[in-house]
Design an enzyme around this catalytic site. Structure first.
Site, PDB file in Angstrom:
ATOM      1  N   GLY A  59     -18.713   1.346 -31.983  1.00  0.00           N
ATOM      2  CA  GLY A  59     -18.113   1.626 -30.683  1.00  0.00           C
ATOM      3  C   GLY A  59     -18.642   2.879 -30.037  1.00  0.00           C
ATOM      4  O   GLY A  59     -18.246   3.231 -28.927  1.00  0.00           O
ATOM      5  N   LYS A 110     -19.735  13.426 -39.398  1.00  0.00           N
ATOM      6  CA  LYS A 110     -18.820  14.000 -38.411  1.00  0.00           C
ATOM      7  C   LYS A 110     -17.498  14.342 -39.090  1.00  0.00           C
ATOM      8  O   LYS A 110     -17.054  13.627 -39.993  1.00  0.00           O
ATOM      9  CB  LYS A 110     -18.585  13.020 -37.256  1.00  0.00           C
ATOM     10  CG  LYS A 110     -19.849  12.682 -36.484  1.00  0.00           C
ATOM     11  CD  LYS A 110     -19.573  11.828 -35.271  1.00  0.00           C
ATOM     12  CE  LYS A 110     -18.969  10.488 -35.615  1.00  0.00           C
ATOM     13  NZ  LYS A 110     -19.850   9.661 -36.457  1.00  0.00           N
ATOM     14  N   ASP A 115     -14.380   9.654 -42.644  1.00  0.00           N
ATOM     15  CA  ASP A 115     -15.815   9.811 -42.892  1.00  0.00           C
ATOM     16  C   ASP A 115     -16.075  10.769 -44.048  1.00  0.00           C
ATOM     17  O   ASP A 115     -16.933  10.525 -44.908  1.00  0.00           O
ATOM     18  CB  ASP A 115     -16.511  10.314 -41.624  1.00  0.00           C
ATOM     19  CG  ASP A 115     -16.623   9.238 -40.553  1.00  0.00           C
ATOM     20  OD1 ASP A 115     -16.308   8.082 -40.851  1.00  0.00           O
ATOM     21  OD2 ASP A 115     -17.026   9.566 -39.420  1.00  0.00           O
ATOM     22  N   HIS A 222     -12.503   8.633 -30.289  1.00  0.00           N
ATOM     23  CA  HIS A 222     -11.782   7.407 -30.641  1.00  0.00           C
ATOM     24  C   HIS A 222     -10.561   7.226 -29.748  1.00  0.00           C
ATOM     25  O   HIS A 222      -9.701   6.400 -30.035  1.00  0.00           O
ATOM     26  CB  HIS A 222     -11.338   7.445 -32.107  1.00  0.00           C
ATOM     27  CG  HIS A 222     -12.433   7.773 -33.049  1.00  0.00           C
ATOM     28  ND1 HIS A 222     -12.511   8.978 -33.712  1.00  0.00           N
ATOM     29  CD2 HIS A 222     -13.518   7.056 -33.429  1.00  0.00           C
ATOM     30  CE1 HIS A 222     -13.599   8.989 -34.467  1.00  0.00           C
ATOM     31  NE2 HIS A 222     -14.226   7.836 -34.309  1.00  0.00           N
ATOM     32  N   SER A 446     -31.258  -1.931   8.068  1.00  0.00           N
ATOM     33  CA  SER A 446     -31.323  -1.898   9.539  1.00  0.00           C
ATOM     34  C   SER A 446     -32.213  -0.755  10.001  1.00  0.00           C
ATOM     35  O   SER A 446     -33.038  -0.925  10.913  1.00  0.00           O
ATOM     36  CB  SER A 446     -29.924  -1.737  10.127  1.00  0.00           C
ATOM     37  OG  SER A 446     -29.136  -2.872   9.868  1.00  0.00           O
ATOM     38  N   THR A 493     -30.209 -13.761  11.483  1.00  0.00           N
ATOM     39  CA  THR A 493     -30.427 -12.313  11.462  1.00  0.00           C
ATOM     40  C   THR A 493     -30.609 -11.844  12.899  1.00  0.00           C
ATOM     41  O   THR A 493     -30.517 -12.631  13.844  1.00  0.00           O
ATOM     42  CB  THR A 493     -31.689 -11.949  10.663  1.00  0.00           C
ATOM     43  OG1 THR A 493     -32.851 -12.424  11.379  1.00  0.00           O
ATOM     44  CG2 THR A 493     -31.654 -12.550   9.259  1.00  0.00           C
ATOM     45  N   MET A 494     -30.911 -10.567  13.070  1.00  0.00           N
ATOM     46  CA  MET A 494     -31.147 -10.018  14.402  1.00  0.00           C
ATOM     47  C   MET A 494     -32.330 -10.700  15.094  1.00  0.00           C
ATOM     48  O   MET A 494     -32.427 -10.689  16.329  1.00  0.00           O
ATOM     49  CB  MET A 494     -31.385  -8.506  14.324  1.00  0.00           C
ATOM     50  CG  MET A 494     -32.601  -8.103  13.516  1.00  0.00           C
ATOM     51  SD  MET A 494     -32.961  -6.319  13.607  1.00  0.00           S
ATOM     52  CE  MET A 494     -31.558  -5.613  12.781  1.00  0.00           C
TER      53      MET A 494
END
Length: 608
Positions: A59, A110, A115, A222, A446, A493-494
């Site tokens: 994770g 860690k 751990d 966590h 544009s 469109t234009m």
């Protein structure tokens, strides 16, 4: 409340499938059968050297498997999501390294109880088997002023330790020397996180509840509670709060940092912040540290130790002398390690001056057309500003609802320019200037399209300004829009307003070849009066109603073209991604084009 949706096949197998994905896509990693252990595929390259092993709960990707490679970890052990790996898997990893002929194994762990226990048990079991093994515990959390007996948590600063130890091992340093140097370096590492949202273990509810608009300072990776909640503020303020807390001498967990110190900075995405946000936070952190007199030597910015989908960031700092920087800069093949420059960040100029403007672009003189062109521009700007909300409303049906805003930005930019500049008498110069304005101030597709149109049209109006030249310029501009934009009439469109108008304006180019003087010369050269008179009658062949009639017809065709887009299926632009049944209003770009042409026509004396 339901568990948050995640893109997985199985909650039970998500860790195994993730490891398979990491390993199968790397080409240089292997999985240890029956264990969640990832090792270098070239373990034989470690013979006679110290091997590095780390790991922890899943994770936190790319930690820890992403840091396996020459110059970093030799292997990594994964537990379940946010769960410490079992001792049996840690031991299996250690023995695999032993069998590869390594001189010793360093465990980088860690500081979490699970751990420490599981890696520690495996270390003792391996030691009983004759393995030379040591363990370095990383406790870099700066959150708590008075940490509990468990001590400071291990956070993203662990990645620094992976790198330093990996570089030393790659150089062939013995185990005791690596342990000594890394243990000293850990004293100069500090980390603090802040979150704007919780995370959730697959199949479970979010780890905590955080109201919208609030953030939590000092939480663990966590989802463990932090030290303080407050309202979300600016990135600059959040960074200031974090750094000040991390370096507060009154805290037992602080990182000692004074003016003149040199640091490596890691800006770590905890999972769900956008890259844009992380870049803003990175800027804030560099500026604030430099403002305090701290020399920022290197910067890592990205995702290095995450907490699933948590929207948050952690800052890690490591005091760095030349030896630390040498080890930090050493090469590694670990896939998650960034490709960083070895140039010191502080003191490096990163702003370049743009090329000087061409003097011809800035030296303009007025001419006979200046006044009418100014009035036409003022009318166009006024019309676009009046229609701002109408264009936005039309755009909301098929785009992001900002068409009126972008046209208004262009109109305001032109109005500002008109207040402080003369309108050049050369239409080509004016159109080039307008192209630069809309490119800079209008933005989006544009802005690019209008700038293309104006730039292409300007080239045909540098030396001429007669009606035929204007018609040819409009045609050139339209062709540029079609070529680069990829749209055609009928694509909603234009162009559905612009193209019919331009085709009508091309009638302005039907004056006789060579112009009026050519006709007069031909008449003089004829021997008899009657043939000469017949030749001169060609001067009367200008279109019925004159140029204004053509311009009026062009405006009307533009308005009809804009209205016709109600019935067209969008095949270009954002509207092409919307279901046809949902798009029943005219295209806002086409409506804007018709409004622009109408404003020009009325300025030139046409009827409303």
């Amino acid at each position: 409340m339901k568990p948050q949706q995640k893109l997985l096949n199985s909650v039970d197998r998500c860790v195994d499938e993730a490891l398979e994905g990491i390993v199968s896509s790397s080409g240089c990693l292997s999985l240890l059968r029956g264990h969640r252990v990832v090792v270098r595929a070239d373990l034989e390259a470690l013979k006679g050297r110290v091997a590095l092993l780390s790991g922890g709960g899943s994770g936190h990707e790319p930690a820890h498997a992403g840091y396996i490679g020459s110059g970093m970890l030799s292997a990594a052990v994964a537990g379940g999501v946010f769960a410490s790996p079992p001792p049996a898997s840690v031991l299996a990893a250690i023995l695999s390294l032993r069998d590869a002929g390594v001189s010793g194994v360093l465990l980088i762990v860690k500081n979490y109880t699970g751990d420490r226990l599981n890696f520690g048990l495996a270390a003792e079991q391996a030691r009983n088997r004759g393995v030379a093994i040591e363990m370095v515990i990383v406790a870099d959390d700066c959150a708590f002023d008075q940490p509990s007996k468990a001590g400071r948590r291990g956070l993203c600063g662990t990645v620094f330790v992976h790198k330093l130890a990996g570089a030393l091992a790659e150089e062939g340093c013995p185990l005791d020397e690596i342990v000594s140097k890394v243990t000293e370096a850990v004293k100069g590492i500090g980390t603090l996180g802040v979150s704007l949202s919780p995370c959730s273990v697959p199949g479970c509810l979010p780890s905590f509840d955080l109201p919208v608009g609030e953030m939590e300072l000092g939480l663990g990776i966590h989802g463990e509670p932090g030290i303080k909640r407050s309202k979300v503020t600016s990135a600059d303020e959040v960074v200031k709060t974090m750094v000040d807390h991390m370096t507060n001498p009154a805290s037992q967990s602080h990182l000692s940092l004074k003016s003149g110190d040199s640091v490596v900075l890691c800006v770590n995405n905890l999972g769900a912040l956008s890259c844009l946000e992380i870049s803003v936070v990175t800027r804030s952190a560099i500026r604030y540290l430099e403002g305090r007199g701290v020399r920022v030597a290197r910067v890592m910015s990205g995702s290095f130790m995450t907490s699933l989908e948590m929207a948050g960031v952690s800052l890690s700092m490591m005091r760095a002398d030349q030896e630390i920087l040498r080890l930090f800069d050493a090469k590694t093949t670990a896939s998650a390690w960034p490709n960083l420059s070895t140039v010191c960040i502080s003191g490096t100029s990163y702003i370049l001056d743009p090329p000087a403007k061409d003097m011809q672009e800035t030296s303009h003189t007025e001419g006979p057309l200046s006044d009418v062109m100014r009035k036409a521009l003022e009318a166009v700007c006024s019309s676009l500003l009046q229609r701002q909300e109408e264009l936005n409303s039309l755009d909301r049906a098929s785009g992001d609802g900002d068409c009126g805003n972008t046209h208004a930005q262009a109109a305001k930019a032109i109005q500002e320019w008109l207040l402080s500049h003369i309108v050049p008498g050369c239409p080509g110069q004016l159109l080039s200037t307008l192209a630069g304005l809309v490119q800079e101030r209008m933005g989006g597709s544009s802005g690019a399209l209008y700038s293309l149109f104006l730039t292409a049209a300007a080239a045909l109006l540098k030396d001429r300004s007669d009606p035929a030249a204007w018609a040819n310029a409009m045609h050139a501009g339209t062709d540029a829009m079609r070529w680069y934009g990829g749209a055609d009439p009928g694509d909603r469109t234009m162009l559905d307003a612009l193209c019919p108008a331009v085709e009508e304006l091309r009638r302005l180019t039907t004056s006789p070849p060579g112009g009026h003087m050519a006709i007069l010369q031909a008449a003089v050269e004829l021997d008899a009066l009657c043939p000469a008179v017949e030749e001169l009658r060609r001067l009367t062949t200008s279109p019925p109603g004159g140029h204004m009639a053509i311009l009026q017809a062009a405006v009307e065709k533009a308005e009809l073209g804009a209205e016709s887009t109600r019935d067209l299926t969008a095949r270009a632009g954002r509207a092409s991604y919307i279901a046809t049944v949902h798009v029943t209003l005219p295209d806002p770009g086409a409506v804007a084009i018709a409004a622009i042409l109408r404003a020009v026509f009325e300025t030139l004396g046409g009827q409303k």
